[in-house]
Design a protein around this motif. Structure first.
Motif, PDB file in Angstrom:
ATOM      1  N   GLY A  86       0.815  -1.216   0.000  1.00 13.82           N
ATOM      2  CA  GLY A  86       0.000   0.000   0.000  1.00 13.82           C
ATOM      3  C   GLY A  86       0.842   1.257   0.000  1.00 13.82           C
ATOM      4  O   GLY A  86       0.536   2.221  -0.709  1.00 13.82           O
ATOM      5  N   ARG A  87       1.913   1.257   0.810  1.00 17.29           N
ATOM      6  CA  ARG A  87       2.800   2.432   0.850  1.00 17.29           C
ATOM      7  C   ARG A  87       3.504   2.631  -0.488  1.00 17.29           C
ATOM      8  O   ARG A  87       3.696   3.765  -0.933  1.00 17.29           O
ATOM      9  N   PHE A  88       3.878   1.510  -1.126  1.00 20.08           N
ATOM     10  CA  PHE A  88       4.585   1.616  -2.415  1.00 20.08           C
ATOM     11  C   PHE A  88       3.677   2.226  -3.486  1.00 20.08           C
ATOM     12  O   PHE A  88       4.106   3.068  -4.268  1.00 20.08           O
ATOM     13  N   TRP A  89       2.412   1.767  -3.526  1.00 13.89           N
ATOM     14  CA  TRP A  89       1.511   2.196  -4.585  1.00 13.89           C
ATOM     15  C   TRP A  89       0.699   3.437  -4.232  1.00 13.89           C
ATOM     16  O   TRP A  89      -0.059   3.939  -5.073  1.00 13.89           O
ATOM     17  N   PHE A  90       0.839   3.967  -3.019  1.00 16.59           N
ATOM     18  CA  PHE A  90       0.046   5.123  -2.625  1.00 16.59           C
ATOM     19  C   PHE A  90       0.240   6.325  -3.550  1.00 16.59           C
ATOM     20  O   PHE A  90      -0.753   6.996  -3.904  1.00 16.59           O
ATOM     21  N   PRO A  91       1.473   6.674  -3.976  1.00 21.56           N
ATOM     22  CA  PRO A  91       1.616   7.828  -4.883  1.00 21.56           C
ATOM     23  C   PRO A  91       0.829   7.681  -6.173  1.00 21.56           C
ATOM     24  O   PRO A  91       0.369   8.684  -6.736  1.00 21.56           O
ATOM     25  N   VAL A  92       0.650   6.435  -6.643  1.00 23.02           N
ATOM     26  CA  VAL A  92      -0.138   6.207  -7.855  1.00 23.02           C
ATOM     27  C   VAL A  92      -1.629   6.294  -7.545  1.00 23.02           C
ATOM     28  O   VAL A  92      -2.390   6.961  -8.255  1.00 23.02           O
ATOM     29  N   LEU A  93      -2.060   5.641  -6.473  1.00 25.47           N
ATOM     30  CA  LEU A  93      -3.478   5.650  -6.107  1.00 25.47           C
ATOM     31  C   LEU A  93      -3.961   7.062  -5.797  1.00 25.47           C
ATOM     32  O   LEU A  93      -5.105   7.415  -6.112  1.00 25.47           O
ATOM     33  N   ALA A  94      -3.101   7.878  -5.200  1.00 26.33           N
ATOM     34  CA  ALA A  94      -3.477   9.251  -4.858  1.00 26.33           C
ATOM     35  C   ALA A  94      -3.705  10.102  -6.101  1.00 26.33           C
ATOM     36  O   ALA A  94      -4.365  11.152  -6.027  1.00 26.33           O
ATOM     37  N   LEU A  95      -3.195   9.672  -7.221  1.00 26.51           N
ATOM     38  CA  LEU A  95      -3.424  10.376  -8.485  1.00 26.51           C
ATOM     39  C   LEU A  95      -4.568   9.754  -9.270  1.00 26.51           C
ATOM     40  O   LEU A  95      -5.384  10.463  -9.873  1.00 26.51           O
ATOM     41  N   VAL A  96      -4.637   8.445  -9.267  1.00 22.49           N
ATOM     42  CA  VAL A  96      -5.602   7.733 -10.102  1.00 22.49           C
ATOM     43  C   VAL A  96      -7.026   7.858  -9.562  1.00 22.49           C
ATOM     44  O   VAL A  96      -7.978   8.084 -10.324  1.00 22.49           O
ATOM     45  N   ILE A  97      -7.187   7.698  -8.249  1.00 12.80           N
ATOM     46  CA  ILE A  97      -8.536   7.720  -7.670  1.00 12.80           C
ATOM     47  C   ILE A  97      -9.248   9.053  -7.919  1.00 12.80           C
ATOM     48  O   ILE A  97     -10.421   9.068  -8.338  1.00 12.80           O
ATOM     49  N   PRO A  98      -8.615  10.224  -7.693  1.00 12.48           N
ATOM     50  CA  PRO A  98      -9.305  11.487  -8.024  1.00 12.48           C
ATOM     51  C   PRO A  98      -9.673  11.606  -9.498  1.00 12.48           C
ATOM     52  O   PRO A  98     -10.738  12.155  -9.829  1.00 12.48           O
ATOM     53  N   LEU A  99      -8.820  11.102 -10.392  1.00  8.39           N
ATOM     54  CA  LEU A  99      -9.141  11.144 -11.824  1.00  8.39           C
ATOM     55  C   LEU A  99     -10.374  10.300 -12.120  1.00  8.39           C
ATOM     56  O   LEU A  99     -11.245  10.708 -12.900  1.00  8.39           O
ATOM     57  N   MET A 126       8.230  19.768 -12.691  1.00  5.37           N
ATOM     58  CA  MET A 126       8.712  18.688 -13.532  1.00  5.37           C
ATOM     59  C   MET A 126       9.599  17.700 -12.782  1.00  5.37           C
ATOM     60  O   MET A 126      10.080  16.721 -13.356  1.00  5.37           O
ATOM     61  N   GLY A 127       9.773  17.901 -11.481  1.00  2.14           N
ATOM     62  CA  GLY A 127      10.597  16.986 -10.709  1.00  2.14           C
ATOM     63  C   GLY A 127       9.849  15.808 -10.136  1.00  2.14           C
ATOM     64  O   GLY A 127      10.460  14.962  -9.473  1.00  2.14           O
ATOM     65  N   SER A 128       8.535  15.711 -10.384  1.00  2.00           N
ATOM     66  CA  SER A 128       7.774  14.597  -9.821  1.00  2.00           C
ATOM     67  C   SER A 128       6.643  14.205 -10.753  1.00  2.00           C
ATOM     68  O   SER A 128       6.137  15.015 -11.532  1.00  2.00           O
ATOM     69  N   LEU A 129       6.234  12.948 -10.637  1.00  2.00           N
ATOM     70  CA  LEU A 129       5.102  12.448 -11.405  1.00  2.00           C
ATOM     71  C   LEU A 129       3.822  13.160 -10.995  1.00  2.00           C
ATOM     72  O   LEU A 129       2.993  13.504 -11.835  1.00  2.00           O
ATOM     73  N   ALA A 130       3.663  13.389  -9.698  1.00  2.00           N
ATOM     74  CA  ALA A 130       2.485  14.117  -9.207  1.00  2.00           C
ATOM     75  C   ALA A 130       2.425  15.512  -9.807  1.00  2.00           C
ATOM     76  O   ALA A 130       1.347  16.015 -10.154  1.00  2.00           O
ATOM     77  N   GLY A 131       3.571  16.157  -9.948  1.00  2.00           N
ATOM     78  CA  GLY A 131       3.616  17.485 -10.548  1.00  2.00           C
ATOM     79  C   GLY A 131       3.126  17.483 -11.980  1.00  2.00           C
ATOM     80  O   GLY A 131       2.412  18.403 -12.404  1.00  2.00           O
ATOM     81  N   ALA A 132       3.480  16.439 -12.743  1.00  3.91           N
ATOM     82  CA  ALA A 132       3.034  16.340 -14.132  1.00  3.91           C
ATOM     83  C   ALA A 132       1.518  16.254 -14.207  1.00  3.91           C
ATOM     84  O   ALA A 132       0.878  16.939 -15.021  1.00  3.91           O
ATOM     85  N   VAL A 133       0.919  15.433 -13.344  1.00  2.00           N
ATOM     86  CA  VAL A 133      -0.538  15.256 -13.376  1.00  2.00           C
ATOM     87  C   VAL A 133      -1.245  16.506 -12.867  1.00  2.00           C
ATOM     88  O   VAL A 133      -2.213  16.983 -13.480  1.00  2.00           O
ATOM     89  N   VAL A 134      -0.773  17.057 -11.759  1.00  2.00           N
ATOM     90  CA  VAL A 134      -1.393  18.250 -11.184  1.00  2.00           C
ATOM     91  C   VAL A 134      -1.302  19.424 -12.159  1.00  2.00           C
ATOM     92  O   VAL A 134      -2.250  20.203 -12.312  1.00  2.00           O
ATOM     93  N   GLY A 135      -0.179  19.569 -12.826  1.00  2.00           N
ATOM     94  CA  GLY A 135      -0.015  20.648 -13.792  1.00  2.00           C
ATOM     95  C   GLY A 135      -1.025  20.568 -14.921  1.00  2.00           C
ATOM     96  O   GLY A 135      -1.589  21.589 -15.348  1.00  2.00           O
ATOM     97  N   VAL A 136      -1.293  19.355 -15.409  1.00  2.00           N
ATOM     98  CA  VAL A 136      -2.287  19.186 -16.476  1.00  2.00           C
ATOM     99  C   VAL A 136      -3.669  19.592 -15.981  1.00  2.00           C
ATOM    100  O   VAL A 136      -4.403  20.313 -16.669  1.00  2.00           O
ATOM    101  N   VAL A 137      -4.030  19.131 -14.783  1.00  2.00           N
ATOM    102  CA  VAL A 137      -5.354  19.431 -14.246  1.00  2.00           C
ATOM    103  C   VAL A 137      -5.535  20.937 -14.058  1.00  2.00           C
ATOM    104  O   VAL A 137      -6.564  21.511 -14.443  1.00  2.00           O
ATOM    105  N   VAL A 138      -4.530  21.609 -13.493  1.00  2.00           N
ATOM    106  CA  VAL A 138      -4.631  23.043 -13.218  1.00  2.00           C
ATOM    107  C   VAL A 138      -4.717  23.846 -14.520  1.00  2.00           C
ATOM    108  O   VAL A 138      -5.591  24.711 -14.676  1.00  2.00           O
ATOM    109  N   ILE A 139      -3.836  23.571 -15.455  1.00  2.00           N
ATOM    110  CA  ILE A 139      -3.821  24.335 -16.710  1.00  2.00           C
ATOM    111  C   ILE A 139      -5.081  24.054 -17.523  1.00  2.00           C
ATOM    112  O   ILE A 139      -5.667  24.971 -18.130  1.00  2.00           O
TER     113      ILE A 139
END
Length: 347
Positions: free
Chosen positions: A7-20, A266-279
């Motif tokens: 769960g800890r390993f996949w949390f950064p992915v789930l935290a992005l995928v579930i809101p989408l 651009m230093g994180s995967l979360a940043g890439a996803v958040v940037g798309v959503v915001v823009i």
């Protein structure tokens, strides 16, 4: 490996995928056609920007040429799936096996993505021998080369005109599935030995080389994988709009994709996803304001082009006051993980 560890390993992915996924469900149930269209475009942009992040974010080298691989995949898919009655007339220069028949959708998409990745590999064989600004300018040169070739290859690409008649099979759920796939691939890559190696070259090229890391091969692998992923974005865009035009894969699109990546961080995967959503949200809001809204008996609208100015100003503010982007190079983490990281840093 325990369930908690997984769960800890996949949390950064789930935290992005579930809101989408929640966004897709909510807009599908309660949103209008315009909102649903914006969500699909956002998900396709996530595939593209996450693909861009795989190379740019992990290597630290800005690429202005990734729209090249999108165009290659989009046109390859168009050649395979476009209407059989139109191709002999509008694209007479195609080989007979493409001109006189249509390829099924799934094989055509796979072939197109592989072609984009292969083009990225061949291009990277040369460009990845360069570093820093030289590599960035070289990717821009590749973009200009493709634009000139495709704009003048009338018998195959219809030049600067649009290829129409592509089947439109991309739905919100398909776009979400591809976005999830891109996020998972990017996350697995950045946590792999290859990802750690290229991130080491980003931080200190000399130290990484002294540790036995090959700058050339680590960057070539990232560049090739990135080409595959943006190629997938190109196929999705082509079969969502139903048309392909070379002008859609040039400077304006390149700068918008980079703006999404830089704003989010651009230093994180979360940043890439958040940037798309915001823009995407900003573009949609100001596009509607430019189209005009009714306030009482008055019709009020912003001047045309306001959205570009607002995005540019917002990007400038981000660079001035938060140069590492909204996420500042951090991934989505559990509170206990964040506390542990802070303790290690302070210790």
């Amino acid at each position: 490996m325990s369930f908690a560890t997984i769960g800890r390993f996949w949390f950064p992915v789930l935290a992005l995928v579930i809101p989408l996924a929640i966004i897709v469900v909510v807009t599908g149930q309660f949103g209008g056609l315009s909102i649903q269209r914006t969500v699909v475009e956002m998900l396709i942009s996530i595939v593209i920007v996450v693909g861009l992040y795989v190379f740019v974010g992990n290597s630290g080298i800005i690429s202005f040429g990734h729209a090249t691989f999108m165009a290659i995949a989009a046109y390859a898919s168009a050649w395979q799936t476009c209407c059989e009655m139109l191709k002999p007339i509008t694209m007479s220069g195609l080989p007979p096996f493409l001109r006189d028949q249509s390829i099924p959708l799934l094989p055509s998409a796979v072939v197109s993505v592989l072609l984009a990745g292969g083009a990225a590999f061949l291009t990277g064989l040369v460009i990845m021998r360069l570093t820093g600004l030289a590599a960035s300018i070289s990717t821009l040169a590749v973009l200009f080369i493709l634009n000139v070739v495709y704009s003048n290859w009338d018998s195959v690409t219809m030049g600067s005109a649009s290829i129409v008649g592509l089947p439109t099979y991309v739905t919100a759920w398909l776009a979400l599935g591809c976005a999830v796939f891109a996020i998972v691939i990017a996350y697995l890559y950045q946590t792999s030995a290859f990802g750690l190696a290229i991130r080491a070259t980003r931080e200190d090229e000399v130290a990484a080389a002294a540790s036995g890391i090959s700058l050339y091969w680590s960057r070539l692998i990232a560049f090739t994988l990135s080409g595959f992923m943006v190629g997938l974005g190109g196929v999705l865009q082509a079969h969502y709009l139903g048309t392909v035009s070379i002008n859609s894969f040039f400077l304006s699109f390149t700068f918008l994709a980079l703006a999404m990546l830089i704003v989010g961080g651009m230093g994180s995967l979360a940043g890439a996803v958040v940037g798309v959503v915001v823009i995407t949200a900003m573009v949609d809001i100001f596009r509607r304001l430019e189209g005009g809204i009714s306030i009482g008996a008055e019709q009020w609208s912003l001047p045309a082009g306001t959205q570009e100015l607002i995005i540019a100003a917002f990007m400038l503010l981000i660079l001035v006051f938060r140069k590492d982007g909204i996420m500042a190079g951090r991934e989505m983490t559990l509170p206990e993980q964040e506390q542990r990281e802070k303790g290690l840093i302070n210790g």
